[in-house]
Write an enzyme that holds these catalytic residues in place. Structure first.
Site, mmCIF file in Angstrom:
data_model
loop_
_atom_site.group_PDB
_atom_site.id
_atom_site.type_symbol
_atom_site.label_atom_id
_atom_site.label_comp_id
_atom_site.label_asym_id
_atom_site.label_seq_id
_atom_site.Cartn_x
_atom_site.Cartn_y
_atom_site.Cartn_z
ATOM 1 N N ASP A 195 -11.805 9.487 6.490
ATOM 2 C CA ASP A 195 -11.600 8.910 5.158
ATOM 3 C C ASP A 195 -12.222 7.518 5.086
ATOM 4 O OD1 ASP A 195 -10.786 8.929 2.543
ATOM 5 O OD2 ASP A 195 -8.772 8.182 2.963
ATOM 6 N N GLY A 202 2.817 7.848 3.479
ATOM 7 C CA GLY A 202 3.301 6.618 4.092
ATOM 8 C C GLY A 202 3.327 5.453 3.125
ATOM 9 N N LYS A 227 3.950 0.324 8.637
ATOM 10 C CA LYS A 227 3.750 1.585 7.920
ATOM 11 C C LYS A 227 4.883 2.530 8.289
ATOM 12 C CE LYS A 227 0.110 4.737 6.482
ATOM 13 N NZ LYS A 227 -1.330 5.042 6.571
ATOM 14 N N GLY A 240 0.822 -1.204 0.000
ATOM 15 C CA GLY A 240 0.000 0.000 0.000
ATOM 16 C C GLY A 240 0.851 1.247 0.000
ATOM 17 N N GLY A 298 -0.578 9.170 0.952
ATOM 18 C CA GLY A 298 -0.009 10.454 0.597
ATOM 19 C C GLY A 298 1.375 10.653 1.187
#
Length: 759
Positions: free
Chosen positions: A202, A91, A109, A86, A89
């Site tokens: 989000d 990370g 992350k 993944g 913006g």
């Protein structure tokens, strides 16, 4: 009005150019609070400093050097990065192998190389703190956090192996009811975050994953990367949401988020995003068209989100065009029924969450989940004004039979009262009214008598092979008493005998709508019929009634008194009840076998009564006496006449069939080894229905990893089903054809087995 916060004052004074004007504004805004003014002046001096170190990235990493691939295979603390899964913006997300103190796969992350600005680091640390404060089964857990050797912060969380909730629901063809149950888990997770003071900001399908734990879907809310604290400090660094920076995904963004100031966003912004997610989960599309928003400019996109009212769920379906068939099939509904299912309460629930004015939305995610629960329980929802007519409509839908009887009684009383009052005025008119009333009663009694006579005549015609005459009599009986369920059941049984499955399912559904009890012998096998040929919503209603009776009877003071065929009615589908309900059926079946044979079973001890009138398992020495259950100090002896009745029923149901029902119950409860043992035990040469066993055996073998046996049993099931479908032309068939409900159930199980194993 609440006084402005320190952040509000600071951001406002930054826009004032002149020194005198700034001082005047601070004097008015801070008043006599000297500490507040000193703090703001300190912030202003830091912001105006010519060489402010906070304006420079703290990491000396070239912005143009991504270096993403170089991270694979490196070690961060006790974690070895294996693959990137993944990117946000600021990370990067990797699958990592933890080496010690335990070996496991986790999600790690870490800030992107070259993204180490003060704002990004502060926001990243806020996400780490936000996740660490939360402890909920539907939110990805945080295991660890730290800083890399080159100064970049990272954190480690639970690796969620799943798919977005909308993809999961469509791939598994989840019904509207099951989609709503999944969505309530999402609401529970978001409500937990709100209670911890965290706004997600989000919420969208890719951040709501569904994974399977023991074949049970589990929702996991992930990526609190843009979460914002409410009323508490997540980090000692300043998180400053800049003007002209939009946080979130436009398709799922609330109107207040589209304002882009970030100063007036609270938990109700997440309620709006939940509304968009529910909208897409039910209708297969977002409120605003994705292509339209993508092609619009920034200002136009913000205007659409802030000002345009989205269409209701039921109206949005008309814009889907050719995809409507795909959407309805994924929800197990016919396209022409989708609109009627979504119209009404579900429209109101979604639109309340999507209100432009946040004061008109649900107060919390829990309130939204509670309204969905009320809809599922056929109770009045809060998403629209609870008018008296609306409340009465809901009440009458839940109590049709009682209200119908009460209505007739009330109508009779009103007619009598009107006649009495009218008698005081005109005696002649009263006499005429009495005569008319008597005629109505006579007509009603005559209809009842004629309907009963027609059903008796139809039975006589059937016994003599006069099918057309029987059909004529049954149609006439339904026309005589269309509001009574018995004629509909009689005609449905006629359709079964003539193998008109769809017509039979329709008449059974009509009888259910008229309040027919579904636990009588006339309904044996109807579950599989509704699943194969009926309306999915009627099937779900049937299974809800079944589960309610199962749980009610299992906790009643006189114990469980059910027949084998009634237990079998709940096993045609494995996704309609809770796993605990299937386990209860398996438990009851096992102990019925013990009660019939008088011997101990290897699958568990007898049932005993536990506190609260619930059955549980116990193994008290010595074994319980035949004919009853035992608990502490007393025996729950079954009356002799009841034991005789049960022996009579048992004699009509061969033991192989009882073993098959027990094995199928273990399969539905996820007890696959037990299922295999009982199903194999049921296969005997003297049982004509042994072809039923192949499909459940195939699924049980598949679930236990015995692929070769699963394939062999599936092949036998497919062959048996083909033979079944050709029985009408098979003149070489030996013995009688299986009962109609065996045939329907065989087709249902064969289809399920082929879907599971991939044939």
């Amino acid at each position: 009005m609440n006084p402005p916060s320190e952040q509000d004052i600071f951001l406002t004074v930054c826009e004032i150019e002149g020194t005198a004007e700034r001082a005047e504004y601070l004097r008015r805004a801070c008043g006599s609070d000297a500490i507040l003014r000193a703090d703001i002046e300190s912030l202003l001096r830091a912001a105006d400093a010519p060489d402010n170190p906070l304006d420079r990235p703290p990491l000396a990493i070239p912005a143009q050097d991504d270096g993403f691939d170089d991270l694979i295979g490196t070690t961060v603390g006790p974690y070895r990065l294996m693959e990137q899964i993944g990117e946000g913006g600021f990370g990067l997300v990797f699958v990592a192998q933890q080496e010690h103190p335990v070996r496991r796969h986790v999600a790690l992350k870490i800030i992107k190389p070259g993204s180490g600005s003060k704002e990004v680091i502060a926001r990243f640390e806020a996400e780490r703190q936000a996740l660490a404060m939360m402890d909920h089964p539907n939110i990805a857990r945080v295991f660890d956090a730290g800083v890399t050797s080159d100064g970049r912060p990272y954190f480690v969380m639970e690796l969620v192996r799943g798919v977005p909730i909308t993809e999961f629901a469509d791939a598994r063809r989840k019904t509207i009811r099951n989609r709503l149950l999944l969505f309530t888990d999402v609401c529970a997770a978001v409500h937990h975050a709100h209670q911890k003071g965290i706004i997600h900001r989000d919420i969208k399908p890719s951040n709501v994953m569904v994974t399977l734990h023991d074949d049970k879907p589990v929702v996991k809310v992930i990526d609190f990367g843009v979460a914002k604290a409410i009323g508490q400090l997540l980090t000692d660094k300043t998180i400053y949401t800049r003007f002209f920076s939009m946080i979130g995904t436009p398709l799922y963004m609330s109107p207040e988020q589209a304002e882009m100031s970030g100063l007036d966003v609270d938990t109700r912004s997440d309620i709006y995003s939940l509304g968009v997610l529910l909208y897409e989960l039910l209708a297969g599309a977002t409120p605003f068209d994705r292509e339209r928003l993508d092609s619009a400019g920034l200002d136009e996109m913000r205007r659409i989100i802030r000002e345009e009212e989205p269409p209701r769920l039921s109206k949005r379906l008309s814009t889907l065009g050719a995809t409507m068939t795909t959407v309805s099939d994924a929800r197990r509904l016919e396209p022409n029924r989708m609109t009627s299912v979504l119209r009404g309460d579900l429209d109101w629930i979604a639109m309340k969450a999507l209100e432009k004015d946040r004061n008109r939305r649900y107060d919390s995610a829990a309130a939204m989940a509670n309204d969905i629960a009320r809809y599922l329980n056929q109770e009045p929802i809060e998403a629209r004004p609870p008018t008296t007519i609306y409340q009465l409509a809901k009440f009458s839908r839940r109590h049709q039979v009682v209200l119908g009887t009460s209505g007739l009684v009330l109508m009779s009383l009103l007619v009598g009262l009107a006649a009495s009052l009218w008698q005081m005025q005109r005696a002649v008119t009263e006499r005429d009214q009495k005569v008319a009333a008597l005629r109505e009663i006579e007509l009603f009694a005559d209809k009842v008598t004629r309907a009963n006579a027609l059903m008796a005549s139809a039975q006589t015609h059937l016994e003599s092979g006069q099918w057309e005459s029987a059909r004529y009599d049954l149609d006439a009986a339904v026309a005589q008493q269309p509001s009574y369920y018995l004629p509909w059941i009689s005609r449905a049984q006629f359709f079964l005998r003539s193998q008109r499955w769809g017509a039979a399912a329709t008449d059974f559904a009509r009888a259910m709508g008229l309040g027919a009890p579904t636990d009588t012998p006339q309904w044996w096998g109807v579950t599989a019929l509704l699943l194969q040929h009926g309306d999915p919503s009627i099937f779900e209603s049937f299974m809800a009634q079944y589960e309610e009776k199962l749980l009610r009877d299992s906790s009643a003071s006189n114990g469980v008194r059910v027949d084998w065929e009634w237990l079998r009615n709940g096993l045609a589908d494995g996704d309609s009840m809770a796993t605990a309900s299937y386990a209860l059926i398996a438990n009851i079946a096992e102990h019925k076998l013990v009660d019939e044979a008088g011997t101990e079973t290897p699958f568990g001890p007898p049932l005993i009564r536990a506190p609260g009138n619930r059955y549980t398992e116990h193994r008290p020495p010595p074994p319980p006496p035949r004919g009853g259950f035992e608990r502490e100090g007393e025996s729950l002896e079954i009356p002799r006449h009841d034991r005789l009745r049960r022996r009579e029923v048992i004699q009509n149901i061969p033991r192989p069939l009882r073993l098959y029902i027990t094995g199928l119950a273990h399969l539905r409860a996820g007890q696959h080894e037990r299922a295999i043992e009982r199903l194999l035990e049921s296969v005997t040469s003297d049982w004509p229905g042994q072809d039923l066993v192949h499909a459940p055996l195939a699924m049980s073998y598949f679930r236990t990893g015995q692929s070769q046996q699963a394939a062999s049993s599936l092949a036998r099931s497919i062959d048996a089903t083909k033979r079944l479908l050709s029985t009408g032309t098979d003149t070489n068939r030996r013995g009688p054809a299986p009962p109609w409900f065996d045939g329907i159930e065989m087709q249902v199980l064969d289809r399920e087995a082929r879907t599971l194993i991939g044939k």
